[in-house]
Design a protein around this motif. Structure first.
Motif, short mmCIF file in Angstrom:
data_model
loop_
_atom_site.label_atom_id
_atom_site.label_comp_id
_atom_site.label_asym_id
_atom_site.label_seq_id
_atom_site.Cartn_x
_atom_site.Cartn_y
_atom_site.Cartn_z
N GLY A 196 0.77 -1.09 -0.05
CA GLY A 196 0.01 0.06 0.09
C GLY A 196 0.68 1.30 0.08
N GLU A 197 0.43 2.18 -0.51
CA GLU A 197 0.95 3.60 -0.67
C GLU A 197 -0.05 4.75 -0.79
OE1 GLU A 197 3.67 3.78 -4.27
OE2 GLU A 197 4.46 5.63 -3.42
N GLN A 198 0.54 5.82 0.18
CA GLN A 198 -0.53 7.03 -0.12
C GLN A 198 -0.10 7.86 -1.20
OE1 GLN A 198 -1.40 8.56 3.68
NE2 GLN A 198 -0.20 7.29 4.75
N LEU A 199 -1.37 8.61 -1.64
CA LEU A 199 -0.90 9.95 -2.78
C LEU A 199 0.00 10.89 -1.71
CD1 LEU A 199 -1.23 10.60 -5.68
CD2 LEU A 199 -3.14 11.78 -4.75
N PRO A 200 1.20 11.04 -2.04
CA PRO A 200 2.04 12.20 -1.40
C PRO A 200 1.25 13.60 -1.17
CG PRO A 200 3.54 11.22 -3.10
CD PRO A 200 2.04 10.63 -3.61
N LEU A 201 0.31 13.80 -2.15
CA LEU A 201 -0.49 15.06 -1.94
C LEU A 201 -1.63 14.98 -0.69
CD1 LEU A 201 -1.19 18.14 -2.88
CD2 LEU A 201 -2.61 17.16 -4.11
N GLN A 226 -7.32 4.57 6.19
CA GLN A 226 -6.40 3.63 6.85
C GLN A 226 -6.63 2.20 6.40
OE1 GLN A 226 -4.43 5.00 9.10
NE2 GLN A 226 -3.74 3.09 9.42
N ILE A 227 -8.06 1.90 6.23
CA ILE A 227 -8.44 0.60 6.01
C ILE A 227 -7.99 0.12 4.65
CG2 ILE A 227 -10.44 -0.96 5.27
CD1 ILE A 227 -12.08 0.74 7.45
N PHE A 228 -8.02 0.87 3.86
CA PHE A 228 -7.28 0.50 2.44
C PHE A 228 -5.91 0.13 2.61
CE2 PHE A 228 -10.97 2.51 0.32
CZ PHE A 228 -11.35 1.37 -0.65
N THR A 276 -16.02 -8.85 1.80
CA THR A 276 -16.31 -9.36 3.22
C THR A 276 -15.19 -8.62 4.30
OG1 THR A 276 -17.02 -11.25 2.07
CG2 THR A 276 -16.89 -11.55 4.23
N GLU A 277 -13.92 -8.83 3.73
CA GLU A 277 -12.97 -8.46 4.56
C GLU A 277 -13.00 -6.89 4.84
OE1 GLU A 277 -10.74 -10.24 6.47
OE2 GLU A 277 -11.99 -12.01 5.62
N PHE A 278 -13.31 -6.35 3.66
CA PHE A 278 -13.21 -4.62 3.78
C PHE A 278 -14.52 -4.22 4.70
CE2 PHE A 278 -15.19 -0.72 1.87
CZ PHE A 278 -13.89 0.04 1.82
N PHE A 279 -15.61 -4.66 4.52
CA PHE A 279 -16.53 -4.39 5.40
C PHE A 279 -16.44 -4.92 6.80
CE2 PHE A 279 -18.59 -3.32 1.25
CZ PHE A 279 -18.95 -2.24 1.46
N GLN A 315 -17.64 20.43 16.53
CA GLN A 315 -16.55 20.49 17.90
C GLN A 315 -17.32 19.31 18.69
OE1 GLN A 315 -17.55 24.47 18.62
NE2 GLN A 315 -16.05 25.32 17.43
N ARG A 316 -18.45 18.74 18.48
CA ARG A 316 -18.89 17.68 19.40
C ARG A 316 -18.82 16.13 18.74
NH1 ARG A 316 -22.24 20.14 23.51
NH2 ARG A 316 -22.85 18.03 23.91
N SER A 317 -18.34 16.18 17.43
CA SER A 317 -18.50 14.85 16.85
C SER A 317 -17.37 13.97 17.38
CB SER A 317 -18.29 15.06 15.49
OG SER A 317 -16.93 15.20 15.22
N PRO A 318 -17.59 12.73 17.76
CA PRO A 318 -16.75 11.78 18.46
C PRO A 318 -15.46 11.35 17.48
CG PRO A 318 -18.74 10.58 17.84
CD PRO A 318 -19.03 12.09 17.24
N ILE A 319 -14.58 10.95 18.06
CA ILE A 319 -13.72 10.15 17.17
C ILE A 319 -14.18 9.07 16.58
CG2 ILE A 319 -11.44 10.69 18.59
CD1 ILE A 319 -11.69 7.89 19.66
N CYS A 320 -13.45 8.48 15.18
CA CYS A 320 -14.17 7.71 14.27
C CYS A 320 -13.39 6.37 14.26
CB CYS A 320 -13.96 8.21 12.96
SG CYS A 320 -14.64 7.07 11.87
N ARG A 321 -14.32 5.54 14.99
CA ARG A 321 -13.76 3.89 14.87
C ARG A 321 -14.92 3.22 14.37
NH1 ARG A 321 -12.13 2.91 21.05
NH2 ARG A 321 -14.14 4.46 21.25
N LEU A 322 -14.74 2.97 12.91
CA LEU A 322 -15.91 2.31 12.31
C LEU A 322 -16.23 1.01 12.73
CD1 LEU A 322 -15.34 3.67 8.80
CD2 LEU A 322 -17.21 4.44 10.16
N ASP A 323 -15.26 0.23 13.39
CA ASP A 323 -15.64 -1.09 13.82
C ASP A 323 -16.04 -1.03 15.22
OD1 ASP A 323 -13.25 -0.22 14.68
OD2 ASP A 323 -11.86 -1.98 14.48
N LYS A 324 -16.47 0.14 15.69
CA LYS A 324 -17.01 0.02 17.02
C LYS A 324 -18.37 0.22 16.90
CE LYS A 324 -13.77 -0.51 20.28
NZ LYS A 324 -13.88 -1.11 21.58
#
Lengths: 641, 494
Positions: free
Chosen positions: A369-374, B233-235, B389-392, B485-494
């Motif tokens: 995996g690799e991010q787009l630098p921008l 992050q997931i990708f 299946t893995e992605f979701f 300002q009130r939105s929580p941190i994002c942990r989609l698997d939680k």
């Protein structure tokens, strides 16, 4: 995706089986349909027209299924086709043999018999009109009571004033000209009028006695309308695209043919274009394809034997035969014009097998995996800016022309390198933004109730028209202006030589010719290399990734956004250039109508300007309805990637 | 805190042992609320006093009652307005509160209707009256109502002349830590105290743990972009590389034609797509590839029947705002095909796309598309389903079903449905498929290379996750920054 309405009880009667809504939904799902809604005529009218409408009186309470059909399955757009498709899918019926048969008399079309009430077929015609026929602009369909007419028929184009007939369900004669006005306010028909309205001649179909069958694509004649007593139906189909006309005609004929005395058989009509050119329709052609057993299994990811694959395909109305080895013979009926390629057949294997029955595997593809630098840089910068107390806005790329021109103190949108939308539905979508500032100011304006100070930022793309990115289209794009000039000069030298016969002219000519040839070769090579690179992206516009930050408080607070700039530069390891030379960054006073005079500076990075920082002009604040002073910062981050 | 006042209270209590705060207010000639406030601060210093709450019911005049006390009752005013010769009833009604006064004066027997003349007139029935109501109300106002019976009070209450009020006060007595002076309690530990070391001798005020703290001054990240970060992050975790999608302006060739989407397809209508008037056309295309695309549309090839229509270069040149990031995938796959040797790829992108749609609570003209692409030899439909299946699973979604669907550039095509426990039903969350050979082969990708792809919007899962009903509450300039300002941190698997 088209949606059709079918009466539930009629559907279940035709299917010969009663389902619960959930059961039927499941059947639909596996076949690639979707039971969108369970409703009644009354509910649908109520939904559209409101509760206490007189229209609901007498509206039926019979349950109606609204079913979503995939856009390429024209054969499932009516009750007949849907039932046929589903019954074959469930293995309760074999795919029928549609046949086009010649009648004895040769030229004029003869009959086929309609045995049942054909009214239920109308909606199908309508759905096809909306779907493949692209609202009748590509294909128009007409059905007629054949026994009221006398062939041969003529398809002609005449001036509208010369076409006169009683249109369907009217009792008065109109000329085609009058019809254009008459139907101008008709809820359904008015949308089709522009297709022919401004043409000097209108298409018209008449029989041998001059009776008008139809004025495609607007309306049929009343004379030949289908009634409950109609025994023989003539189907005509007019189009601007022959492929589509064939698909539509085949589909309509196949669906009607279920009601024929000789089921699934229809008589042909000869269409004569000239003495030498004539065709016979409908074709109802069956196409044979051979597909590979190995590929079918491989693509879907299953392990079925040839006979099983053939059986699966037959469930999808594709009669198939496994002839041993790797080969499956597939016959594609005239109702399945959507099958264009072997991959369409493989898909049908997968559907018949059941998508949800396929074993879930992971590809063996091994990649890093690799991010787009921008994007990596943008994402990394968002955190420290938020840590510095700025809240992130997310605004729209599209905006009004004023937002990026007059509201920012510019005289006209012509001064802005903006990309213009040709068909905006509202003023909000006239152009792509060339600056992030308007979006942030709108966000501020919508959040006046928040306590001060309000500090906002956004890192996103603007779109700039880039004339450097436009190439003039040529057959040989590597012929640059200077090269063309040389070619002209070469031709001049050649003419000169022809006139004078002078050796020097000839040598000059030859010398130039070899220079040109060399340049062409190099140019072509460079062009090809360019094509392989990113240059072929060029569309005359480009995105630019920017940071924009605004501080809004009781005082403008230039030092706040200035401080943020210093902080970002610190994080990017860009030094402050006190000597104002070509390394690092510094501010250079400038004027910009969006900023307060004397309070605006260009941000110079490594010698070139990357953006601006300053106190916003009060006129700008008024135009964006912001009540408190603001200082702003906007610059491109692309030089830091 | 007024310590002078506190000491006055404590001194009085020392001398008198007990006192009601109301009485104290009148003795010290201070507002009762101020006394109560001072009492609270005394209590904050410890158990100096015991305060028993006392609820005393009292009556006071309403605005109307005050008027009566000042100007006489409505009935007396009516009586006084009747001259000896009598007066028309309509004239009396013109007086303020005429109607109430008239009926009351009638029932008191103070006036009568003389019907012997026509029209009838109102005359006095008794020579003189005594305005008891006014007297009573004046007494109540003065705080002396012992002579008024409960029945009379009830009557005035009914007439809304008086109202009952509850006066809260405290009976103060000496407490176990009683003292006539207050020791100053410290509110916070300070650096001076550390320096001098006197924190050991100081008394600290009791801390109120039942209140909220001071919200920190902070900037915040936008919730949708937090979800974007999670998706990226997931990708990346799954080994995908990011595609360059920073080109919103695209031409029809890459957005449609290269994807084997016919030129009369409804998606290419002005109803659905934003076309561009300036710069209106693109002029540079890879020529050879362009002619192969033209040929597969108009004549077929690569085993396909084609669409069999006249393909028009002008239509392909039209610039537009890309309707999907698949246009970028097409460019990337073409570029991949031009390399000497094919290498398998896994790509992703999350970026804006544009549709000229009718706007409603779930549709905007621009939204973010999440896209994944894998190209390799001999990929299967089972692989595609397996990858999802893995992605979701990483998104916290485990129940997935796949529905056959139609898409002009993928075959087979699938819609992805997931079970949403909150809504209690299956909902569509994405679209996917294998790119058609009519798209891949003109690019000159090897014949047994297959490409699988899927797409979903970033907004939809975000709206479901955070319970937004209107997309405008989530994106655009109209959003409430407090929400950001009130939105929580994002942990989609939680």
């Amino acid at each position: 995706m088209p949606t059709i309405n079918v009466k539930r009880d009629l559907l279940f009667k035709s299917l010969g089986k009663v389902y619960t809504d959930e059961e039927f939904q499941k059947v639909c799902f596996e076949f690639g349909l979707e039971l969108d809604e369970v409703t009644t005529e009354k509910q649908m009218i109520t939904k559209e027209q409101g509760e206490d409408c007189q229209l609901t009186q007498g509206a039926s309470e019979e349950i109606i299924y609204r079913i979503d059909i995939p856009a390429n399955r024209y054969d499932l757009l009516c009750l007949e086709g849907l039932v046929l498709g589903l019954q074959i899918f469930q293995g309760r019926l074999q795919p029928p043999n549609f046949m086009a048969i010649k009648n004895e008399s040769g030229f004029s079309p003869t009959h086929f018999t309609v045995t049942k009430n054909v009214n239920s077929i109308r909606p199908f015609v309508d759905k096809l009109h909306q779907n493949i026929c692209r609202k009748r602009s590509l294909v128009a369909i007409g059905t007629h009571d054949y026994d009221t007419l006398e062939g041969p028929f003529t398809y002609d184009a005449k001036p509208p004033s010369e076409i006169k007939f009683v249109p369907l369900n009217q009792n008065k004669e109109f000329t085609a000209e009058e019809l254009m006005t008459f139907y101008g306010s008709h809820a359904q028909l008015k949308q089709y009028l522009p297709i022919i309205k401004d043409s000097p001649v209108y298409p018209v179909i008449t029989d041998s006695k001059g009776v008008v069958l139809s004025l495609p694509p607007i309306i049929n004649g009343d004379h030949s309308k289908i009634t409950l007593n109609t025994k023989n139906v003539l189907i005509e189909c007019t189009a601007t695209d022959l492929t589509k006309a064939t698909i539509v005609l085949d589909t309509i004929v196949c669906m009607f043919s279920q009601y024929c005395k000789d089921k699934y058989k229809a008589e042909t009509v000869q269409i004569k274009y000239s003495k030498s050119k004539s065709f016979v329709y409908p074709e109802l052609r069956y196409r044979n394809e051979k597909v590979s057993l190995k590929k079918a299994n491989g693509l879907v990811g299953i392990k079925q034997n040839g006979a099983d694959i053939a059986k699966l395909l037959s469930k999808m109305s594709l009669k198939s035969e496994f002839s041993g080895g790797d080969e499956i013979k597939v016959t594609i009926p005239p109702t399945r014009h959507d099958v264009m390629h072997a991959c369409d057949i493989y898909e049908d294997v997968a559907i018949a097998y059941g998508y949800n029955n396929i074993e879930r595997t992971l590809p063996k593809t091994n990649t890093i995996g690799e991010q787009l630098p921008l994007n990596k840089l943008s994402d990394l910068l968002r955190y420290p800016i938020a840590e510095a107390g700025f809240t992130e806005a997310l605004t729209f790329t599209l905006c009004a022309r004023d937002d990026i021109s007059t509201k920012l103190g510019l005289a006209s949108i012509k001064d802005v390198p903006a990309v213009h939308i040709s068909n905006p539905k509202t003023l909000e979508f006239q152009v792509c933004r060339t600056t992030l500032l308007p979006g942030i100011l709108k966000t501020l304006s919508a959040n006046k109730k928040l306590p001060l100070p309000i500090k906002l930022f956004e890192i996103s793309d603007v779109v700039l028209k880039d004339s450097n990115a436009v190439f003039v289209y040529k057959k040989k794009p590597w012929f640059t202006e200077s090269l063309c000039e040389m070619v002209r000069k070469k031709k001049g030298l050649y003419r000169k030589y022809k006139k004078s016969g002078n050796e020097i002219d000839l040598n000059n000519y030859k010398e130039l010719k070899s220079v040109i040839n060399k340049s062409v070769k190099l140019g072509k090579q460079a062009y090809m290399e360019q094509m392989m690179g990113d240059e072929y992206l060029k569309v005359g516009a480009r995105n630019e990734r920017r940071i924009c930050a605004v501080n809004c408080n009781k005082n403008a607070g230039f030092e706040i956004v200035h401080g943020l700039l210093d902080r970002i530069m610190l994080l990017l390891e860009v030094p402050w250039s006190q000597k104002k030379d070509n390394t690092g960054y510094y501010l250079k006073a400038t004027n910009d109508p969006a900023y307060f005079p004397g309070r605006c500076a260009e941000i110079i990075y490594n010698g070139s300007s990357i953006g601006k920082v300053g106190v916003l002009h009060p006129e700008v604040l008024i135009k964006f309805e912001v009540n408190n002073p603001c200082s702003a910062l906007e610059f491109s981050i692309e030089p830091f990637v | 805190m007024n310590s002078g006042m506190a000491e006055k209270i404590l001194k009085y209590l020392d001398e008198n042992n007990e006192v009601n705060t109301l009485k104290l207010a009148s003795i010290l000639n201070e507002d009762h609320q101020k006394i109560i406030g001072t009492l609270k601060s005394i209590q904050a210093h410890g158990d100096l006093v015991v305060a028993e709450p006392i609820n005393e019911k009292n009556i006071e005049l309403t605005e109307e009652g005050k008027l009566v006390a000042r100007q006489g009752s409505h009935e007396a005013n009516i009586y006084k307005a009747v001259p000896e010769a009598g007066i028309a009833q309509s004239e009396l009604m013109k007086l303020s509160n005429g109607k109430v006064g008239f009926s009351k004066a009638m029932s008191n027997g103070w006036i009568f209707v003389d019907k012997s003349v026509n029209p009838p007139v109102i005359k006095k029935k008794v020579p003189d009256i005594k305005d008891i109501a006014q007297e009573h109300l004046q007494q109540i106002e003065a705080g002396n109502h012992s002579s008024i019976t409960d029945k009379e009070k009830a009557e005035y209450k009914k007439r809304k002349l008086i109202q009952e009020i509850v006066i809260k006060s405290f009976l103060l007595k000496k407490g176990p830590e009683f003292s006539t002076t207050l020791t100053k309690l410290e509110t916070d530990l300070t650096s001076d105290m550390l320096l001098s070391g006197n924190w050991k001798d100081l008394k600290f005020k009791e801390y109120n743990f039942d209140a909220l703290g001071v919200p920190p001054v902070t900037g915040c990240l936008h919730p949708l972009l937090k979800v974007r970060t999670e998706f990226r992050q997931i990708f990346l975790e799954m080994g995908f590389s990011e595609m360059p999608t920073n080109n919103y302006v695209e031409n029809s060739f890459w957005n449609f034609d290269a994807l084997f989407q016919p030129q009369q397809h409804p998606a290419r209508d002005a109803h659905d797509t934003f076309f561009i008037s300036d710069p209106q056309f693109s002029y540079t295309f890879p020529e050879d590839y362009l002619s192969r695309v033209q040929s597969v549309h108009s004549k077929g090839g690569y085993g396909s029947q084609g669409y069999r229509y006249d393909w028009d270069l002008k239509e392909a040149q039209k610039n537009l705002l890309r309707t999907h990031t698949t246009a970028v995938s097409a460019r990337m796959l073409y570029k991949l095909a031009q390399q000497k040797e094919f290498r398998p790829v896994k790509w992703f992108s999350i970026d804006k796309v544009f549709r000229n749609e009718t706007l409603d609570a779930t549709h905007l003209a621009e939204f973010h598309q999440v896209e994944g692409v894998i190209a390799d030899y001999n990929l299967t439909l089972g692989d595609l389903i397996g990858v999802f299946t893995e992605f979701f699973k990483k998104l916290g979604i485990t129940e997935l079903e796949f529905k056959p669907a139609y898409n002009p550039y993928t075959e087979p095509s699938m819609e992805i449905f997931c079970f949403h426990p909150g809504l209690g039903k299956w909902i569509e969350i994405g679209n996917s498929g294998m790119f058609r050979p009519e798209m891949l082969l003109p690019m000159r990708l090897p014949e047994n290379v297959r490409a699988i792809a899927w797409g979903l919007s970033l907004e939809r899962p975000t709206m479901i996750k955070y319970g937004f009903n209107n997309i405008r509450d989530l994106t655009g300039p109209k959003v409430d920054l407090e929400m950001v300002q009130r939105s929580p941190i994002c942990r989609l698997d939680k």
